[in-house]
Design an enzyme around this catalytic site. Sequence first.
Site, mmCIF file in Angstrom:
data_model
loop_
_atom_site.group_PDB
_atom_site.id
_atom_site.type_symbol
_atom_site.label_atom_id
_atom_site.label_comp_id
_atom_site.label_asym_id
_atom_site.label_seq_id
_atom_site.Cartn_x
_atom_site.Cartn_y
_atom_site.Cartn_z
ATOM 1 N N ARG A 15 0.842 -1.199 0.000
ATOM 2 C CA ARG A 15 0.000 0.000 0.000
ATOM 3 C C ARG A 15 0.878 1.250 0.000
ATOM 4 N NH1 ARG A 15 -3.641 -1.547 5.147
ATOM 5 N NH2 ARG A 15 -1.631 -2.510 5.725
ATOM 6 N N LYS A 75 1.480 1.977 7.217
ATOM 7 C CA LYS A 75 1.807 1.194 8.411
ATOM 8 C C LYS A 75 2.706 1.980 9.358
ATOM 9 C CE LYS A 75 0.653 -2.197 9.484
ATOM 10 N NZ LYS A 75 -0.552 -2.416 10.319
ATOM 11 N N TYR A 94 -1.186 4.578 10.451
ATOM 12 C CA TYR A 94 -1.581 3.629 11.489
ATOM 13 C C TYR A 94 -0.403 3.435 12.434
ATOM 14 C CZ TYR A 94 -5.708 2.214 8.786
ATOM 15 O OH TYR A 94 -6.905 2.202 8.115
ATOM 16 N N HIS A 96 -0.955 1.673 16.101
ATOM 17 C CA HIS A 96 -1.200 0.487 16.931
ATOM 18 C C HIS A 96 -0.156 0.367 18.047
ATOM 19 C CE1 HIS A 96 -4.279 -0.825 14.122
ATOM 20 N NE2 HIS A 96 -3.437 -0.703 13.124
ATOM 21 N N GLU A 118 -6.068 4.909 13.457
ATOM 22 C CA GLU A 118 -7.019 3.992 14.091
ATOM 23 C C GLU A 118 -7.751 4.555 15.300
ATOM 24 O OE1 GLU A 118 -3.074 3.052 16.150
ATOM 25 O OE2 GLU A 118 -3.731 3.521 14.104
ATOM 26 N N ASP A 270 -3.066 -6.738 15.054
ATOM 27 C CA ASP A 270 -2.486 -5.393 15.071
ATOM 28 C C ASP A 270 -2.482 -4.800 16.481
ATOM 29 O OD1 ASP A 270 -1.509 -4.714 12.614
ATOM 30 O OD2 ASP A 270 -3.388 -3.942 11.839
#
Length: 372
Positions: A15, A75, A94, A96, A118, A270
């Site tokens: 991505r 990510k 993101y 996490h 998120e 995740d």
Amino acid sequence: MRVGVPKEIKNNEYRVGLIPSSVLELVHHGHEVIVQKGAGIGAGLSDADYIAAGAKIIDTADEIFASADMIVKVKEPLAEERKKLRPGQILFTYLHLAPDAPQTKDLIDSGAVCIAYETVTAANGSLPLLTPMSEVAGRLAPQVGAHSLEKTQGGRGVLLGGVPGVPAAEVVILGGGVSGTHAATIAVGMGAKVTVVDRSADALKRLASQFGTSISTVFSTRATIEELVRRADLLIGTVLIPGAAAPKLVTRDMVKTMKQGSVIVDVAIDQGGCVETSHATTHADPTYVVDGVVHYCVANMPGAVARTSTFALNNVTLPFTLALADKGWKQALIQDAHLREGLNVCEGKVTCEPVAEAHGLPYVSAESVLGM
């Protein structure tokens, strides 16, 4: 503002943070966009596409991180990327953080302004920037689970939908939220016998209304989970607590009671996973076996369908990216309480309470940091 898009370097992550149409919007708003050479290739987006949209192609990630005011990724930054962050630089991706102490420490030390997709919220309490990837991961879960059930992959040798005269596989889905609902949609379509477990009466009513008699809905208790785990051919875990580590609903002892060759797909990996025996894997080496049970715990499942995922992600992130670029991070966060919920680490302070709790770190509210 100068917005930088480095190439993702996580294992098999294809991505990309911005698509050309998003670049065009930023350029139209008067911003400069720099994109690392080849960043979009995995999603079918060429450097020429970005140049046509007004971006400048840069050879290395070092140059991107060194000169951009805001880094837009997909990510979480890996250790080598975190070293490149600098004080006051915006990181929008993101993160996490709850199950990831090393990353949390590095982001604190960087002094950067770290906003996590998120934990950005919406007026209805949903997580709009997590939703499209939850949809993708949910839809992928029965697909990868069905493949993992094949004998050649270490599974029981069970076809998810069965055939006339032979029963369909039993699929148990923990969590009836976005991922769980989309997992149920695909599992039903593949002909499986599907049970969805949730502790929200509203979620169970919604599922019953949506699927009718195509699935069974069960209220979540420890006894219920123990029984259903024993019966499952495929167990899909999708439980989420926003910003926090996922609860371990399935214990190691429960896993021991599962059928030999059954499969667990832990979509919640995740955030640390909702199965005690889960640990993160990669697309290059997606599964491992514990007590005869195949575990699929890839931490970036949507990366397997990079083009679909990239476009779906940009559809929801672009308005926030524009707000941060147009107004600067402070004004954007002051004006938008929902974007403010995305602030996880800011100039050395942890501003997301579940992350602070997970790591035993001091918590400072985003409002305090912003002087509100």
